[in-house]
Motif scaffolding. Structure first.
Motif, PDB file in Angstrom:
ATOM      1  N   PRO A  24       0.658  -0.838   0.087  1.00  0.00           N
ATOM      2  CA  PRO A  24       0.108   0.229   0.355  1.00  0.00           C
ATOM      3  C   PRO A  24       1.147   1.103  -0.037  1.00  0.00           C
ATOM      4  N   ILE A  25       0.813   2.123  -0.618  1.00  0.00           N
ATOM      5  CA  ILE A  25       1.284   3.601  -0.775  1.00  0.00           C
ATOM      6  C   ILE A  25       1.396   4.844   0.069  1.00  0.00           C
ATOM      7  N   ASP A  26      -0.072   4.719   0.526  1.00  0.00           N
ATOM      8  CA  ASP A  26      -0.211   5.683   1.098  1.00  0.00           C
ATOM      9  C   ASP A  26       0.215   5.133   2.934  1.00  0.00           C
ATOM     10  N   THR A  27       0.807   4.267   3.165  1.00  0.00           N
ATOM     11  CA  THR A  27       0.402   4.218   4.317  1.00  0.00           C
ATOM     12  C   THR A  27       2.356   3.958   4.667  1.00  0.00           C
ATOM     13  N   ASP A  28       2.424   4.828   6.468  1.00  0.00           N
ATOM     14  CA  ASP A  28       4.177   5.231   6.342  1.00  0.00           C
ATOM     15  C   ASP A  28       5.311   4.247   6.480  1.00  0.00           C
ATOM     16  N   GLU A  29       6.120   4.593   5.673  1.00  0.00           N
ATOM     17  CA  GLU A  29       7.064   3.588   5.128  1.00  0.00           C
ATOM     18  C   GLU A  29       7.988   3.391   6.379  1.00  0.00           C
ATOM     19  N   TYR A  30       8.239   4.033   6.963  1.00  0.00           N
ATOM     20  CA  TYR A  30       8.880   3.707   8.819  1.00  0.00           C
ATOM     21  C   TYR A  30       8.274   3.214   9.659  1.00  0.00           C
ATOM     22  N   ALA A  31       7.187   2.705   8.888  1.00  0.00           N
ATOM     23  CA  ALA A  31       5.708   1.715  10.184  1.00  0.00           C
ATOM     24  C   ALA A  31       6.629   0.265  10.006  1.00  0.00           C
ATOM     25  N   GLU A  32       7.158   0.695  11.710  1.00  0.00           N
ATOM     26  CA  GLU A  32       7.233  -0.966  11.419  1.00  0.00           C
ATOM     27  C   GLU A  32       6.282  -2.369  10.878  1.00  0.00           C
ATOM     28  N   GLU A  33       6.846  -3.135   9.499  1.00  0.00           N
ATOM     29  CA  GLU A  33       5.863  -4.081   9.672  1.00  0.00           C
ATOM     30  C   GLU A  33       5.917  -5.577  10.505  1.00  0.00           C
ATOM     31  N   PRO A  34       4.865  -5.910  10.728  1.00  0.00           N
ATOM     32  CA  PRO A  34       4.759  -6.854  11.156  1.00  0.00           C
ATOM     33  C   PRO A  34       5.496  -8.721  10.476  1.00  0.00           C
ATOM     34  N   ILE A  35       6.096  -8.949  10.826  1.00  0.00           N
ATOM     35  CA  ILE A  35       6.449 -10.428  10.095  1.00  0.00           C
ATOM     36  C   ILE A  35       5.870 -11.137  10.072  1.00  0.00           C
ATOM     37  N   ASP A  36       5.414 -12.470   9.216  1.00  0.00           N
ATOM     38  CA  ASP A  36       3.895 -13.431   9.204  1.00  0.00           C
ATOM     39  C   ASP A  36       4.257 -14.590   8.576  1.00  0.00           C
ATOM     40  N   GLN A  37       3.899 -15.208   8.593  1.00  0.00           N
ATOM     41  CA  GLN A  37       3.794 -17.037   8.480  1.00  0.00           C
ATOM     42  C   GLN A  37       4.491 -16.735   6.855  1.00  0.00           C
ATOM     43  N   LEU A  38       4.227 -15.333   6.106  1.00  0.00           N
ATOM     44  CA  LEU A  38       4.205 -16.174   4.891  1.00  0.00           C
ATOM     45  C   LEU A  38       5.681 -15.737   4.413  1.00  0.00           C
ATOM     46  N   GLU A  39       6.015 -14.504   4.866  1.00  0.00           N
ATOM     47  CA  GLU A  39       6.987 -14.032   5.099  1.00  0.00           C
ATOM     48  C   GLU A  39       7.911 -15.106   5.385  1.00  0.00           C
ATOM     49  N   ILE A  40       8.104 -15.554   6.773  1.00  0.00           N
ATOM     50  CA  ILE A  40       8.655 -16.661   7.183  1.00  0.00           C
ATOM     51  C   ILE A  40       8.880 -18.408   6.341  1.00  0.00           C
ATOM     52  N   PHE A  41       8.055 -17.805   5.359  1.00  0.00           N
ATOM     53  CA  PHE A  41       8.117 -19.340   4.728  1.00  0.00           C
ATOM     54  C   PHE A  41       8.567 -19.069   3.400  1.00  0.00           C
ATOM     55  N   ASP A  42       8.358 -18.091   2.535  1.00  0.00           N
ATOM     56  CA  ASP A  42       9.508 -17.841   2.278  1.00  0.00           C
ATOM     57  C   ASP A  42      10.418 -17.164   2.132  1.00  0.00           C
ATOM     58  N   HIS A  43      10.878 -17.094   3.507  1.00  0.00           N
ATOM     59  CA  HIS A  43      12.901 -17.320   4.238  1.00  0.00           C
ATOM     60  C   HIS A  43      13.119 -18.965   3.408  1.00  0.00           C
ATOM     61  N   VAL A  44      11.896 -19.796   4.356  1.00  0.00           N
ATOM     62  CA  VAL A  44      12.990 -21.076   4.253  1.00  0.00           C
ATOM     63  C   VAL A  44      12.204 -21.959   2.906  1.00  0.00           C
ATOM     64  N   ARG A  45      11.476 -21.484   2.302  1.00  0.00           N
ATOM     65  CA  ARG A  45      10.780 -23.220   1.208  1.00  0.00           C
ATOM     66  C   ARG A  45      11.798 -22.953   0.256  1.00  0.00           C
ATOM     67  N   ASP A  46      12.842 -22.717  -0.625  1.00  0.00           N
ATOM     68  CA  ASP A  46      13.561 -22.646  -1.212  1.00  0.00           C
ATOM     69  C   ASP A  46      14.899 -23.414  -0.701  1.00  0.00           C
TER      70      ASP A  46
END
Lengths: 312, 158
Positions: free
Chosen positions: B24-46
């Motif tokens: 999303p473009i209109d959010t604060d780009e400095y806000a900390e984005e919480p890490i989710d399931q998919l992000e962890i999965f993307d780290h380990v799937r390959d």
């Protein structure tokens, strides 16, 4: 004076300035080529022993502001995990991943002779610690047990006099560390099973014969306080137990005056959340100032804490 | 590959389609984005299997659902399923998962790695070893092991 050791293969000596701040006075490097896992001052403070994953233990002497490596103890097959001096300073114990505990005797001329290799643990031995008065050694292990070692009579023959396992109300996972109280009549152990356990160590187990004496038995278990592995525990001269755990917190415990039905109980005096940014690996009270505590963490920092007040 | 594969004929599953994250473009780009399931999965799937030219995702060793994240407590738990219950590669796979997440996540994260309950003959022993950070640290000072781990983590897929 404080010594710290690290995964960066160095040992650092820290000294408190008159102003109160702490400064690094010396860096001991180029001797160990892998992680330095543990270090211990000799009782007279003149020697420092350092145990490393490189399978060696080094002995350092403080000479004219400098530290010289005066001996290297070799023998363990692989990682040495802990080192401890006996009360007299004449014996040194080491332990490691090869499941063994070694006892070394200091000879004249900075020679160290191995006097015993103790087998008995079935896994990685995490820590060794001598009793504050007796020549009795305690080891704790990944095999979940605590073993007590003593000489058989006057024979120089060391053997296991007691194994404290789950059947003796012991731990159900890796035992990481132990500490004695100042009188040596109690011992605290900490574990991956998230508990601390207090043991009665008032008998000299090298002097008791037969099972009826029941030397060294379980007194109480402190459970429900820790959320992740407890890596370190240390008993202050004033009787305050500090614990360092993988939840980044430091906790302090004292004996509770409200005696429970079982006789003895401990209560949490204080929990310092986020004491560090990562796991707390070690907590250690100052032997001189009983309310000064040092802690070390995976976050790469050492912190010095002062306990202001012990409320009753 | 040397003779005597642990699991000579693993079942290979199809890889999931990559989902592109909405940014999303209109959010604060400095806000900390919480890490989710998919992000962890993307780290380990390959991560590559130690003995097959397939990814842990293709062998269903890890799935998105096998990952639990608690952002508030900075806690991640990955539960993986060895392809066979006597798999001697289980500890090396677990080590790869741990190393990958150690390298990818902010250091405040606590990572627990375990084999799925009932999927390995020596489940308790494997779990205990993978979660003993001292043994993990010692293992990662072993050049042969690190080489093996790095090979599994090498970006050979896409």
């Amino acid at each position: 004076m404080l010594a710290s050791c690290s995964g960066d293969k160095t040992v650092r000596i820290w000294e408190q300035r008159p102003s109160g701040s702490w400064a690094c006075k010396a860096i001991l490097e180029d001797t160990h080529n892998r992680t330095v896992r543990s270090c211990a001052w000799s009782p007279d403070g003149k020697l420092l022993a350092t145990a490393s994953f490189d399978a060696t233990t080094a002995i350092w002497e403080h000479v004219g502001g400098d530290y010289d490596c005066i001996a290297t103890l070799e023998g363990h097959e692989n990682e040495v995990k802990s080192v401890s001096w006996s009360a007299s300073g004449s014996l040194l114990a080491t332990c490691g991943r090869d499941k063994s505990v070694w006892i070394w005797e200091m000879q004249p001329g900075n020679e160290f002779e191995c006097v015993s290799v103790l087998q008995g643990h079935t896994q990685d031995v995490k820590m060794v610690q001598w009793h504050p008065f007796y020549d009795v050694l305690v080891s704790v292990s990944y095999d979940n047990t605590i073993k007590v070692w003593a000489e058989e009579g006057d024979s120089d023959d060391w053997h296991c006099v007691r194994t404290l396992g789950e059947a003796n109300s012991g731990h159900s996972s890796t035992v990481w560390a132990l500490s004695f109280d100042s009188r040596g009549d109690r011992m605290v152990t900490c574990s991956d099973d998230l508990t601390l356990k207090i043991w009665d160590t008032s008998n000299d187990p090298s002097q008791t014969v037969g099972d009826n004496d029941r030397p060294w038995s379980h007194l109480c278990t402190l459970s429900g306080y820790h959320d992740r592995t407890v890596f370190s525990v240390h008993w202050s001269r004033e009787g305050v137990i500090a614990s360092g755990a993988a939840d980044d917190a430091i906790r302090l415990f004292v004996e509770s005056k409200d005696y429970s039905v079982d006789g003895l109980s401990y209560r949490m005096l204080l929990k310092k959340e986020k004491a560090h940014d990562m796991d707390v690996n070690s907590v250690q009270w100052s032997p001189k100032e009983p309310r000064l505590l040092a802690s070390a963490s995976d976050d790469g920092t050492i912190k010095i804490w002062e306990l202001i007040e012990v409320s009753q | 590959m040397a003779t005597g594969l642990i699991n000579a004929n693993p079942i290979v599953y199809e890889r999931k389609e990559r989902r592109v994250r909405d940014s999303p473009i209109d959010t604060d780009e400095y806000a900390e984005e919480p890490i989710d399931q998919l992000e962890i999965f993307d780290h380990v799937r390959d991560i590559k299997d130690p003995e097959h030219p397939y990814s842990l995702e293709e062998l269903k060793v890890v799935t998105e659902d096998s990952i639990e994240v608690n952002n508030k407590q900075s806690h991640v738990r990955v539960t993986f399923t060895p392809t066979v219950e006597h798999c001697s590669m289980a500890t090396i796979i677990g080590l790869c998962l741990r190393v990958k997440l150690m390298r990818s996540l902010p250091p405040r994260y606590k990572v627990d790695i375990r084999v799925a309950p009932g999927t390995h003959a020596t489940e308790a022993a494997v779990n205990k070893q993978l979660n003993d950070k001292e043994r993990v640290a010692a293992a990662l000072e072993n050049p042969n092991l690190v080489e093996m781990v790095d090979e599994c983590l090498a970006p050979t897929f896409e």
